[in-house]
Design an enzyme around this catalytic site. Structure first.
Site, PDB file in Angstrom:
ATOM      1  N   GLU A 105      10.595   0.815  10.163  1.00  0.00           N
ATOM      2  CA  GLU A 105      11.468   1.895  10.069  1.00  0.00           C
ATOM      3  C   GLU A 105      10.880   3.089  10.393  1.00  0.00           C
ATOM      4  O   GLU A 105       9.867   3.529   9.605  1.00  0.00           O
ATOM      5  CB  GLU A 105      11.974   1.947   8.547  1.00  0.00           C
ATOM      6  CG  GLU A 105      12.661   0.810   8.016  1.00  0.00           C
ATOM      7  CD  GLU A 105      14.286   0.576   8.718  1.00  0.00           C
ATOM      8  OE1 GLU A 105      14.545   1.594   9.279  1.00  0.00           O
ATOM      9  OE2 GLU A 105      14.719  -0.400   8.879  1.00  0.00           O
ATOM     10  N   GLY A 112       7.239   4.458   8.156  1.00  0.00           N
ATOM     11  CA  GLY A 112       6.260   5.805   8.681  1.00  0.00           C
ATOM     12  C   GLY A 112       6.552   6.189   9.989  1.00  0.00           C
ATOM     13  O   GLY A 112       7.864   6.059  10.694  1.00  0.00           O
ATOM     14  N   SER A 113       5.610   6.712  10.744  1.00  0.00           N
ATOM     15  CA  SER A 113       5.632   7.429  11.907  1.00  0.00           C
ATOM     16  C   SER A 113       5.658   6.243  13.189  1.00  0.00           C
ATOM     17  O   SER A 113       5.214   5.255  12.940  1.00  0.00           O
ATOM     18  CB  SER A 113       4.512   8.144  12.167  1.00  0.00           C
ATOM     19  OG  SER A 113       3.164   7.554  12.407  1.00  0.00           O
ATOM     20  N   THR A 114       6.337   6.699  14.134  1.00  0.00           N
ATOM     21  CA  THR A 114       6.637   5.982  15.308  1.00  0.00           C
ATOM     22  C   THR A 114       5.407   5.621  15.870  1.00  0.00           C
ATOM     23  O   THR A 114       5.219   4.413  16.422  1.00  0.00           O
ATOM     24  CB  THR A 114       7.541   6.871  16.327  1.00  0.00           C
ATOM     25  OG1 THR A 114       8.761   6.674  15.759  1.00  0.00           O
ATOM     26  CG2 THR A 114       7.749   5.899  17.613  1.00  0.00           C
ATOM     27  N   GLY A 173       3.741   3.031  13.962  1.00  0.00           N
ATOM     28  CA  GLY A 173       4.820   1.722  14.192  1.00  0.00           C
ATOM     29  C   GLY A 173       4.323   0.952  15.307  1.00  0.00           C
ATOM     30  O   GLY A 173       4.297  -0.365  15.507  1.00  0.00           O
ATOM     31  N   LYS A 207       1.046  -1.405  -0.049  1.00  0.00           N
ATOM     32  CA  LYS A 207       0.199  -0.008   0.113  1.00  0.00           C
ATOM     33  C   LYS A 207       0.734   1.419  -0.022  1.00  0.00           C
ATOM     34  O   LYS A 207       1.667   1.332   0.950  1.00  0.00           O
ATOM     35  CB  LYS A 207      -1.015  -0.073   1.340  1.00  0.00           C
ATOM     36  CG  LYS A 207      -2.116   1.095   1.064  1.00  0.00           C
ATOM     37  CD  LYS A 207      -2.905   1.275   2.700  1.00  0.00           C
ATOM     38  CE  LYS A 207      -1.933   2.198   3.632  1.00  0.00           C
ATOM     39  NZ  LYS A 207      -1.803   3.717   2.767  1.00  0.00           N
ATOM     40  N   GLU A 222      10.586  14.653  16.472  1.00  0.00           N
ATOM     41  CA  GLU A 222      10.610  14.496  14.928  1.00  0.00           C
ATOM     42  C   GLU A 222       9.785  15.829  14.390  1.00  0.00           C
ATOM     43  O   GLU A 222       8.494  15.673  14.611  1.00  0.00           O
ATOM     44  CB  GLU A 222      10.378  13.425  14.436  1.00  0.00           C
ATOM     45  CG  GLU A 222      10.581  13.218  12.861  1.00  0.00           C
ATOM     46  CD  GLU A 222      10.661  11.635  12.202  1.00  0.00           C
ATOM     47  OE1 GLU A 222       9.250  11.253  12.859  1.00  0.00           O
ATOM     48  OE2 GLU A 222      11.494  11.417  11.732  1.00  0.00           O
ATOM     49  N   CYS A 263      13.882  10.475   7.224  1.00  0.00           N
ATOM     50  CA  CYS A 263      13.727   9.854   8.707  1.00  0.00           C
ATOM     51  C   CYS A 263      14.946   9.947   9.391  1.00  0.00           C
ATOM     52  O   CYS A 263      15.097  10.137  10.543  1.00  0.00           O
ATOM     53  CB  CYS A 263      13.376   8.355   8.488  1.00  0.00           C
ATOM     54  SG  CYS A 263      14.015   7.242   7.392  1.00  0.00           S
TER      55      CYS A 263
HETATM   56  P1  NAD Z   1       1.857   7.658   9.069  1.00  0.00           P
HETATM   57  O1  NAD Z   1       2.611   6.822   9.862  1.00  0.00           O
HETATM   58  O2  NAD Z   1       0.601   7.837   9.373  1.00  0.00           O
HETATM   59  O3  NAD Z   1       1.774   7.042   7.565  1.00  0.00           O
HETATM   60  C1  NAD Z   1       2.558   6.206   6.989  1.00  0.00           C
HETATM   61  C2  NAD Z   1       2.066   5.170   6.245  1.00  0.00           C
HETATM   62  O4  NAD Z   1       1.257   4.181   7.267  1.00  0.00           O
HETATM   63  C3  NAD Z   1       0.981   5.670   5.218  1.00  0.00           C
HETATM   64  O5  NAD Z   1       0.925   4.660   4.094  1.00  0.00           O
HETATM   65  C4  NAD Z   1      -0.449   5.418   5.792  1.00  0.00           C
HETATM   66  O6  NAD Z   1      -1.422   5.418   5.233  1.00  0.00           O
HETATM   67  C5  NAD Z   1      -0.016   4.293   6.701  1.00  0.00           C
HETATM   68  N1  NAD Z   1      -0.962   3.888   8.034  1.00  0.00           N
HETATM   69  C6  NAD Z   1      -1.335   5.014   8.844  1.00  0.00           C
HETATM   70  N2  NAD Z   1      -1.940   4.444  10.037  1.00  0.00           N
HETATM   71  C7  NAD Z   1      -2.092   3.065   9.489  1.00  0.00           C
HETATM   72  C8  NAD Z   1      -2.257   2.015  10.572  1.00  0.00           C
HETATM   73  N3  NAD Z   1      -3.298   1.966  11.668  1.00  0.00           N
HETATM   74  N4  NAD Z   1      -2.176   0.654   9.879  1.00  0.00           N
HETATM   75  C9  NAD Z   1      -1.625   0.404   8.941  1.00  0.00           C
HETATM   76  N5  NAD Z   1      -1.053   1.667   8.081  1.00  0.00           N
HETATM   77  C10 NAD Z   1      -1.054   2.698   8.364  1.00  0.00           C
HETATM   78  O7  NAD Z   1       2.811   9.045   8.664  1.00  0.00           O
HETATM   79  P2  NAD Z   1       1.985  10.355   8.459  1.00  0.00           P
HETATM   80  O8  NAD Z   1       0.932  10.739   9.061  1.00  0.00           O
HETATM   81  O9  NAD Z   1       1.892  10.564   6.804  1.00  0.00           O
HETATM   82  O10 NAD Z   1       3.124  11.310   8.722  1.00  0.00           O
HETATM   83  C11 NAD Z   1       3.462  11.685  10.171  1.00  0.00           C
HETATM   84  C12 NAD Z   1       4.708  11.722  10.540  1.00  0.00           C
HETATM   85  O11 NAD Z   1       5.235  10.349  10.165  1.00  0.00           O
HETATM   86  C13 NAD Z   1       5.928  12.600  10.112  1.00  0.00           C
HETATM   87  O12 NAD Z   1       5.438  14.146  10.394  1.00  0.00           O
HETATM   88  C14 NAD Z   1       7.007  12.056  10.256  1.00  0.00           C
HETATM   89  O13 NAD Z   1       7.312  12.528  11.322  1.00  0.00           O
HETATM   90  C15 NAD Z   1       6.814  10.679  10.203  1.00  0.00           C
HETATM   91  N6  NAD Z   1       7.047   9.937   9.147  1.00  0.00           N
HETATM   92  C16 NAD Z   1       8.203   9.062   9.167  1.00  0.00           C
HETATM   93  C17 NAD Z   1       8.603   8.488   7.866  1.00  0.00           C
HETATM   94  C18 NAD Z   1       9.953   7.576   7.699  1.00  0.00           C
HETATM   95  O14 NAD Z   1      10.468   7.671   6.636  1.00  0.00           O
HETATM   96  N7  NAD Z   1      10.292   6.976   8.860  1.00  0.00           N
HETATM   97  C19 NAD Z   1       7.833   8.690   6.697  1.00  0.00           C
HETATM   98  C20 NAD Z   1       6.907   9.492   6.617  1.00  0.00           C
HETATM   99  C21 NAD Z   1       6.434  10.276   7.928  1.00  0.00           C
END
Ligand code: NAD
Ligand code: MN
Length: 493
Positions: free
Chosen positions: A265, A243-245, A248, A191, A396, A299
């Protein structure tokens, strides 16, 4: 402002359809999510918020493909050939992929065409070399006389992988998951982030054209609710998430219900440490790139600067000058060096975190606000604080925002660097290599860059200590997460 079509008349975005079992399918029952060009705030199209039924359809297709001799029975060199074919196709479509990425994410085309897309090709070629090298070992049992037992290990692909990727490097991070999963013989339901779906849809066309059997790679569109359906599906063996902590941590909790394998990650607050003897001619531009490239949406961006008090003003003025020299512009403008952040939500979040830092006492050295133009542009920003509880220092920000802290004693530096919930990266600039190695040993981070920055490599493990994640991507190490070890013991006495 130019509409994107005028910038690049030939650019056609893929339709917002799921790619399941080798077919393009709509999720007619799903709500729609608008996708925007962050440089112009214009709507580019829409994607479905795919339902549990679509995710189930994709998992079934991936499960069937996992068991189908067309994939499961392919010799390792067959998987290598497919990955090489995909690498060649990505290379042939490089300019189109780079343009899609720059339009959708807002990142400068100067970077997407020289960094993102070439990185994808290199990673695919690197992982194309692995299938024929992945095998088990013959081992001697410790408790039995030699010659009485034949024992060996097999390495089985873990099953259907659920890959969830963010919007900051949409294509690169998809490849970081797809390439090792496919090399290992897994099948995938992937996704993209709802903000940036288009480059992965284009990649799916190329995966199909490369000849991967139907169902080996399935793309399901949607936001976190769709991601949640992937995380919850019992047919998924392993989740690979970037994605976000907070998300995660939530995924780890969900996956504990059926002990799905999980790699994460996550976020970072990586230090950039300039030692008193550093060559400032390279340290200053290096430190600036480490935080401003990709508008800070990396990140492992170097977001906490530590510079000697005596050099502090010189270093900060230098970094600010490099930031100011980056031409701000739309993703598709050829001379743009600093694009927007990805969305209105991200813009609000970044500016809110800057404001919180200032409210808590950080001083604005430079930048600090939105750029006065359409699009979600943030000024390259430097905040000065010695308060390690300041929220801009601790959290972050994920924008072009640096916090800078002077120091007096280099013995404090490891403690400063490690005073964070995160541990993804660290950058050290010095001419004294023994100091650099000593400091590298003491820093809690998955990667330490010395006199360089922002340079991952497919053959080098990448991942986080502490709350920056679980597991490692890239290199041979990544296969620990896509293969299960099976031990076979035969009595031959
Ligand atoms: P997020 O973690 O919400 O999104 C990342 C991915 O996870 C997207 O594909 C999203 O649709 C999906 N996702 C969201 N909730 C989910 C769930 N409950 N189950 C499964 N998948 C889910 O990140 P965001 O809201 O787009 O960004 C917020 C913050 O995250 C940013 O400000 C940044 O600090 C951090 N971030 C980190 C990275 C990285 O490379 N580590 C990348 C993007 C964002
Ligand atoms: Mn977008």
């Amino acid at each position: 402002m130019n509409a994107p079509e005028q910038v690049s008349p030939s650019l056609r975005l893929p339709a917002g359809l799921n790619f399941i079992g080798g077919a393009w399918v709509d999720d007619a029952s799903a709500e729609r999510i608008e996708v925007r060009d962050p440089s112009s705030e214009r709507v580019l199209g829409s994607i479905p918020r795919s339902t549990a039924a679509s995710v189930d359809h994709a998992v079934q297709a991936a499960t069937a493909a996992f068991n189908d001799p067309a994939w499961a029975g392919l010799p390792p060199l067959g998987r290598e050939a497919l990955l090489h074919r995909l690498a060649n196709l990505v290379e042939q479509h490089a300019s189109e992929l780079a343009a899609i990425e720059s339009l959708d994410n807002g990142k400068p085309i100067a970077f997407s065409s020289t960094l993102d897309v070439p990185v994808c090709v290199q990673w695919l070629r690197y992982f194309a070399g692995w299938p024929s090298k992945l095998s088990g070992r013959q081992l001697a049992p410790a408790m039995l006389p030699a010659g009485t037992t034949h024992a060996y290990t097999l390495r089985d692909p873990v099953g259907v992988v659920g890959a969830i990727v963010p919007w900051n490097f949409p294509l690169v991070l998809a490849i970081w998951k797809l390439a090792p999963a496919l090399a290992a013989g897994c099948t995938v339901v992937i996704k993209p982030a709802e903000q940036t779906p288009y480059s992965l849809l284009k990649l799916a066309e190329l995966i199909d054209a490369a000849g991967f059997p139907k169902g080996v790679v399935n793309v399901v569109l949607g936001d976190g609710s769709t991601g949640q359906h992937i995380v919850d599906h019992p047919g998924i063996a392993k989740i690979s998430f970037t994605g976000s902590t907070p998300v995660g941590k939530h995924i780890a909790a969900c996956a504990s219900r059926d002990l799905k394998r999980v790699t994460l990650e996550l976020g970072g607050k990586s230090p950039t440490i300039i030692l008193p003897d550093a060559n400032l001619e390279s340290a200053i531009p290096g430190a600036a790139q480490a935080v401003f490239v990709n508008s800070g949406q990396i990140c492992f961006a170097g977001t906490r600067l530590f510079a000697p008090r005596k050099l502090f003003d010189q270093v900060l003025d230098g970094i600010a000058a490099v930031g100011a020299s980056f031409k701000i512009g739309a993703g598709l403008e050829p001379d743009s060096m600093l694009g927007p952040v990805v969305s209105q939500r991200q813009l609000d979040s970044v500016l809110g975190k800057v404001q919180a830092g200032v409210n808590a006492g950080a001083a604005v050295h430079s930048g600090g606000g939105r750029v006065d133009r359409e699009g979600y542009f943030v000024q390259p920003t430097i905040l000065v604080t010695s308060d390690r509880e300041n929220p801009a220092y601790r959290e972050e920000v994920f924008g072009p925002v640096l916090t800078a802290t002077p120091y007096d004693d280099i013995d404090e530096l490891a403690a400063f660097a490690n005073d964070s919930d995160y541990g993804l990266g660290a950058h050290i600039y010095t001419r004294d290599l023994s100091k650099a190695h000593q400091l590298a040993r003491r820093i809690q981070a998955g990667t330490v860059w010395i006199n360089t920055q922002l340079a991952p490599d497919p053959n080098l493990p990448f991942g986080g200590f502490k709350q920056s994640g679980w597991g490692r991507e890239n290199s041979e190490d990544v296969f620990a997460h896509y293969l299960e070890t099976k031990t076979v013991i035969v009595n031959i006495a």
